[in-house]
Design a protein around this motif. Structure first.
Motif, mmCIF file in Angstrom:
data_model
loop_
_atom_site.group_PDB
_atom_site.id
_atom_site.type_symbol
_atom_site.label_atom_id
_atom_site.label_comp_id
_atom_site.label_asym_id
_atom_site.label_seq_id
_atom_site.Cartn_x
_atom_site.Cartn_y
_atom_site.Cartn_z
ATOM 1 N N UNK A 5 0.831 -1.198 0.000
ATOM 2 C CA UNK A 5 0.000 0.000 0.000
ATOM 3 C C UNK A 5 0.869 1.252 0.000
ATOM 4 N N UNK A 6 0.406 2.253 -0.748
ATOM 5 C CA UNK A 6 1.080 3.548 -0.770
ATOM 6 C C UNK A 6 0.115 4.579 -0.194
ATOM 7 N N UNK A 7 0.573 5.319 0.807
ATOM 8 C CA UNK A 7 -0.218 6.413 1.364
ATOM 9 C C UNK A 7 0.303 7.713 0.775
ATOM 10 N N UNK A 8 -0.603 8.565 0.316
ATOM 11 C CA UNK A 8 -0.194 9.843 -0.268
ATOM 12 C C UNK A 8 -0.488 10.961 0.733
ATOM 13 N N UNK A 9 0.354 11.972 0.687
ATOM 14 C CA UNK A 9 0.203 13.124 1.572
ATOM 15 C C UNK A 9 0.259 14.399 0.748
ATOM 16 N N UNK A 10 -0.308 15.468 1.318
ATOM 17 C CA UNK A 10 -0.215 16.762 0.662
ATOM 18 C C UNK A 10 1.065 17.468 1.110
ATOM 19 N N UNK A 11 1.210 18.711 0.733
ATOM 20 C CA UNK A 11 2.446 19.445 1.046
ATOM 21 C C UNK A 11 2.657 19.655 2.544
ATOM 22 N N UNK A 12 1.601 19.517 3.338
ATOM 23 C CA UNK A 12 1.717 19.676 4.798
ATOM 24 C C UNK A 12 1.712 18.332 5.526
ATOM 25 N N UNK A 13 1.951 17.247 4.797
ATOM 26 C CA UNK A 13 2.013 15.880 5.320
ATOM 27 C C UNK A 13 0.681 15.357 5.836
ATOM 28 N N UNK A 14 -0.426 15.968 5.376
ATOM 29 C CA UNK A 14 -1.743 15.453 5.725
ATOM 30 C C UNK A 14 -2.070 14.296 4.791
ATOM 31 N N UNK A 15 -2.600 13.235 5.359
ATOM 32 C CA UNK A 15 -2.969 12.068 4.573
ATOM 33 C C UNK A 15 -4.004 12.477 3.532
ATOM 34 N N UNK A 16 -3.707 12.210 2.271
ATOM 35 C CA UNK A 16 -4.641 12.622 1.214
ATOM 36 C C UNK A 16 -5.205 11.452 0.432
ATOM 37 N N UNK A 17 -4.622 10.273 0.569
ATOM 38 C CA UNK A 17 -5.163 9.140 -0.164
ATOM 39 C C UNK A 17 -4.380 7.877 0.064
ATOM 40 N N UNK A 64 -2.541 -3.117 6.843
ATOM 41 C CA UNK A 64 -1.771 -1.910 7.135
ATOM 42 C C UNK A 64 -2.754 -0.750 7.326
ATOM 43 N N UNK A 65 -2.461 0.135 8.266
ATOM 44 C CA UNK A 65 -3.335 1.285 8.514
ATOM 45 C C UNK A 65 -2.489 2.488 8.909
ATOM 46 N N UNK A 66 -2.872 3.687 8.431
ATOM 47 C CA UNK A 66 -2.119 4.883 8.781
ATOM 48 C C UNK A 66 -2.508 5.438 10.152
ATOM 49 N N UNK A 67 -1.534 6.015 10.829
ATOM 50 C CA UNK A 67 -1.763 6.696 12.104
ATOM 51 C C UNK A 67 -1.631 8.189 11.826
ATOM 52 N N UNK A 68 -2.669 8.946 12.189
ATOM 53 C CA UNK A 68 -2.671 10.387 11.934
ATOM 54 C C UNK A 68 -2.917 11.156 13.227
ATOM 55 N N UNK A 69 -2.449 12.407 13.235
ATOM 56 C CA UNK A 69 -2.710 13.264 14.393
ATOM 57 C C UNK A 69 -4.049 13.980 14.207
#
Length: 102
Positions: A5-17, A64-69
């Motif tokens: 799996x690939x997690x994508x982020x925006x310019x501020x490292x926010x999960x975007x996809x 797999x799962x992302x951890x976000x703030x």
């Protein structure tokens, strides 16, 4: 470890996809990652309990799962291997190693 799996982020490292490697390989070579990604089905928070994480990942059948703030910035990932390592008692692991040495 196997990357699935690939997690994508925006310019501020926010999960975007999120996009699976298999799905990405099925796309045309000219396909942009932004066009191949979808919204994550599940995110975890840093203070989630292990049992809660296990139930969430099982409910969504995730390895797999992302951890976000609180802002949605990605802090890391949890894999099934990580989860099993943390949930299996140490004495069970020692028992398996002792059996394999016999």
């Amino acid at each position: 470890e196997t990357i699935t799996t690939i997690f994508t982020v925006d310019s501020e490292r926010h999960l975007s996809g999120v996009v699976s490697v298999v799905m990405l390989l099925k796309k045309q070579p000219t396909t942009l990652l932004a066009d191949a990604k979808s919204q994550p089905t599940l995110t975890l928070e840093p203070d989630d309990q292990l049992s809660e994480i296990a139930l969430k990942m099982a409910d969504y059948d995730l390895t797999i799962a992302p951890v976000v703030d609180q802002t949605g910035a990605i802090l890391g990932i949890v894999t099934v291997d990580d989860l099993l390592e943390l949930m299996i008692p140490d004495d069970w692991r020692r028992r398996v190693s002792a059996l394999s040495n016999e």
